[in-house]
Design an enzyme around this catalytic site. Structure first.
Site, PDB file in Angstrom:
ATOM      1  N   SER A 533      -8.875 -35.379-119.686  1.00 25.15           N
ATOM      2  CA  SER A 533      -9.245 -34.696-118.294  1.00 25.15           C
ATOM      3  C   SER A 533      -8.377 -35.758-117.419  1.00 25.15           C
ATOM      4  O   SER A 533      -7.392 -36.110-117.426  1.00 25.15           O
ATOM      5  CB  SER A 533     -10.507 -34.659-118.189  1.00 25.15           C
ATOM      6  OG  SER A 533     -10.981 -33.761-116.879  1.00 25.15           O
ATOM      7  N   HIS A 648     -13.193 -26.721-121.364  1.00 25.33           N
ATOM      8  CA  HIS A 648     -12.709 -28.210-121.073  1.00 25.33           C
ATOM      9  C   HIS A 648     -12.825 -29.015-122.135  1.00 25.33           C
ATOM     10  O   HIS A 648     -12.279 -30.038-122.144  1.00 25.33           O
ATOM     11  CB  HIS A 648     -13.282 -28.596-119.765  1.00 25.33           C
ATOM     12  CG  HIS A 648     -12.708 -29.716-119.056  1.00 25.33           C
ATOM     13  ND1 HIS A 648     -11.376 -30.020-119.041  1.00 25.33           N
ATOM     14  CD2 HIS A 648     -13.166 -31.185-118.633  1.00 25.33           C
ATOM     15  CE1 HIS A 648     -11.179 -31.024-118.339  1.00 25.33           C
ATOM     16  NE2 HIS A 648     -12.125 -31.889-118.425  1.00 25.33           N
TER      17      HIS A 648
END
Length: 674
Positions: A533, A648
């Site tokens: 991320s 995610h």
């Protein structure tokens, strides 16, 4: 600026883009799956993730315990329950509340459990949040905990349709809902901008709008403090990622709390808490950023804010978090990235009193939470560090610690020990890092460096059994860097790496890498780094800024194209962290750490593994796809793998996680240790 020739890869589920993904996946799997290391690592990781003797972490519901559990037979998990006494005994007999695998099979959907909220005080109904494939988008469905069934909409059940949003209980027949309800109900960042009061049996579209933010906000959310006699309704309007307005609903009308937007507000019982990210002067007294303050809520709503500090940071002390039990305010405090727990007791008459929680073990990392903040003054406390498996305690404030569960050791640390060191960054700042390495054998060895450096998130040395078995047990070294941009030393540590100062984040990480090489811990050819991320943006910048430092890089669910990040999924919500690429002044600094635009065709780059998930609806998979395509065109050593599910987190269940981790450690072992 010329149009991006790889923009077609941003079409998440487009036929051409997915064909490209499948081709790259096949190439990567043909190489890495064929390694003799891969299957050993995958099997070993899955064994850890599905072990029956994992800690069955409880949530208390009166005299019952609920638990969400996954195993080999139930990879998507069981929501289950037993009595407290049965769980306390150590070998509970569980009653299944909901089988997620069976539900998915019945409904033809790949459901992933994203949590629940139980109605108080009767605890008969719950709002279950389910995600298709692990994405951030989810549905909320009302569930009857007596009849063990969903309550359908045609029976008056609350069912929020799929999307980014939430519901929270007000009373038996009313909830607040944040959801997409026609045009204009969502922000530019893709989150709800309305809070609606939704009555049972009412069409969602007809629910009363209690509060509306603006399209340019990040989001609007509502919460209900459910302490009996003090049911405060709080609305948070997030103006950007780090500033917000708070409103207390009084007689159905939102009343704004008149504090600066850098102050986070909470409520519990007769008290309101204030957590300020920047210095705040009240009544002639300046409270430094990172303080935790408390004031009577009636005074605040009456316009009198005279807060009392219960935590004040120092150069080495920062607040890691806080929460309420029924009658105490509990703080987790980091002292040079080592945590301890402190208890603040409100004054019946006089000042607040502070005390450190006794009876906890001597480890680097302590975590704490309320057993039931409405009814009890008991804490859950977890204790662990990179070499110490987790222990779970229940500790009543003022009472004795009760050790309830202790995770077994999953890997052999050999002669490895934890040590803390400090590197010096380019501007002279001391950057702490943890090193897990042999205490008896000198000489450089393969080393993996991890970091994050963003959004005020501290990286703590928590136990990581998969990393331990896949990397430390092999005799290698692991290092965790506590670079600026994170929260290890409070808001100022984060703000030192914001926007035009972000180069400091990357200088800090490079300083740790150079310190490891200079100290003889490793060599550049043996040194790898990994991040996901915002951490993927970190290691992406290592790839383009300092390729000479690295033997291999793992870049997971990354941001990489900082020219277009704000146009993709939730990207607009992060402009307070990174800047606005459409603003020429912001692009003037953004362009210096946007890896996709900075790849040097002639540079000698290290091998890189880039991973993402098709179902990641937070960081767009186009970042990873386009970077991999560019590197492939330039003839760089790039390996790409994209999980079709996973959100995610990159994986939707334990088998997918095991595959992902085995790919990563196979890649690192082969590139760094031969």
């Amino acid at each position: 600026m010329t149009e991006d020739p790889r923009i077609w890869l941003e079409d998440v589920e487009g036929d051409e883009a997915l064909a490209w993904v499948r081709e790259r996946n096949a190439e990567s799997e043909a190489e890495l799956f064929a390694s003799p290391r891969y299957e050993r690592l995958r099997t070993s990781t899955l064994e850890i993730l599905e072990a029956e003797d994992r800690i069955d972490r409880p949530t208390v519901h009166g005299d019952r315990v609920h638990n969400f559990w996954t195993d080999a037979e139930h990879p998507r998990g069981l929501l289950r329950r037993t009595s407290w006494d049965d769980w306390r005994g150590g070998s509970p007999t569980w009653e299944t509340i909901l089988d997620l695998d069976a539900l998915g099979a019945d409904e033809g959907e790949s459901w992933v459990f994203h949590g629940s909220e139980t109605r108080r005080p009767d605890r008969r109904r719950a709002l279950l949040r389910l995600s298709p494939g692990g994405s951030d988008a989810s549905v909320d469905r009302e569930f009857d905990l007596d009849d063990l069934r969903f309550v359908p909409a045609d029976e008056g059940g609350f069912v929020r349709p799929v999307g980014k949003g939430a519901t929270t209980w007000i009373d038996d027949d009313t909830v607040y809902v944040m959801a997409e309800v026609g045009g204009g109900s969502m922000t530019r960042s893709g989150y709800p901008r309305q809070v609606r009061r939704w009555e049972r049996g009412q069409p969602l579209e007809a629910a009363e709008v209690v509060f509306s933010g603006d399209e340019g906000d990040v989001s609007v959310w509502a919460s209900v403090s459910s302490l009996p006699g003090h049911r405060h309704h709080i609305i948070r309007r997030a103006l950007d990622f780090f500033t917000a307005e708070y409103h207390v609903v009084v007689d159905g009308v939102p009343v704004q709390v008149e504090v600066p937007t850098h102050v986070d507000v909470g409520a519990h019982g007769p008290w309101m808490t204030f957590d300020n990210r920047k210095p705040w002067t009240i009544g002639g007294t300046e409270h430094p950023g990172g303080s935790l303050l408390v004031a009577p809520i009636d005074d605040v709503l009456g316009g009198r804010i005279e807060p009392v500090p219960v935590f004040t940071p120092t150069a080495s002390r920062a607040l890691a978090g806080s929460f309420w039990t029924r009658s105490h305010l509990v703080t987790a405090v980091m002292e040079d990235v080592r945590t301890h727990i402190e208890i603040a007791t409100p004054p019946p008459n006089g000042d607040w009193s502070m005390s450190e929680l006794p009876g906890v073990p001597d480890v680097w990392t302590l975590g704490a939470g309320p057993v039931d903040g409405d009814e009890l003054d008991d804490l859950w406390v977890s204790a662990d560090d990179l070499l110490t498996p987790e222990s779970l305690y229940r500790i009543p404030i003022g009472g004795e610690a009760d050790l309830l569960r202790q995770a077994p050791r999953r890997f052999d640390p050999g002669d490895h020990r934890i040590s803390q060191h400090f590197a010096t960054s380019d501007d002279g700042t001391r950057i702490p890092y943890f090193e897990i390495s042999s205490s008896t054998t000198a000489g450089p060895r393969p080393t993996l460096l991890g970091g994050y450096g963003g959004f005020e998130v501290p990286r703590l040395p928590n136990h990581a059994p998969v990393l331990g078995r896949a990397w430390i047990e092999a005799g290698h070294t692991y290092v965790l860097a506590n670079i600026r941009g994170g929260g290890e030393y409070g808001p100022a540590w984060h703000q030192a790496g914001l926007r035009e100062h972000r180069h400091r984040v990357y200088e800090d990480f490079e300083a740790v890498a150079r310190d490891l090489i200079e100290r003889g811990v490793t060599t550049s050819s043996q040194l790898g780094c990994a991040g996901g991320s915002n951490g993927g943006l970190l290691v992406g910048n290592m790839y383009v800024r300092s390729p000479e430092l690295w033997g291999a890089i793992v870049c997971q669910v990354p941001l990489l194209d900082m020219l277009r990040y704000h146009l993709l999924l939730a990207g607009a919500s992060w402009m307070a962290e990174y800047g606005d690429p459409d603003d020429p002044d912001d692009w003037a600094f953004l362009q210096h750490w946007s890896p996709y635009q900075l790849v040097d065709p002639d540079a000698d780059h290290p091998p890189i593994l880039i991973t993402t998930s098709t179902r990641d609806d937070r960081v767009h998979p186009g970042h990873a796809r386009k970077m991999a395509a560019l590197l492939e065109e330039l003839g760089k050593d790039v390996t790409y793998w994209e999980n079709i599910e996973g959100g995610h987190g990159g994986a939707a269940d334990a088998p997918q996680t095991a595959t992902m981790q085995a790919l990563i450690y196979t890649f690192l072992q082969e590139r760094l240790s031969g």
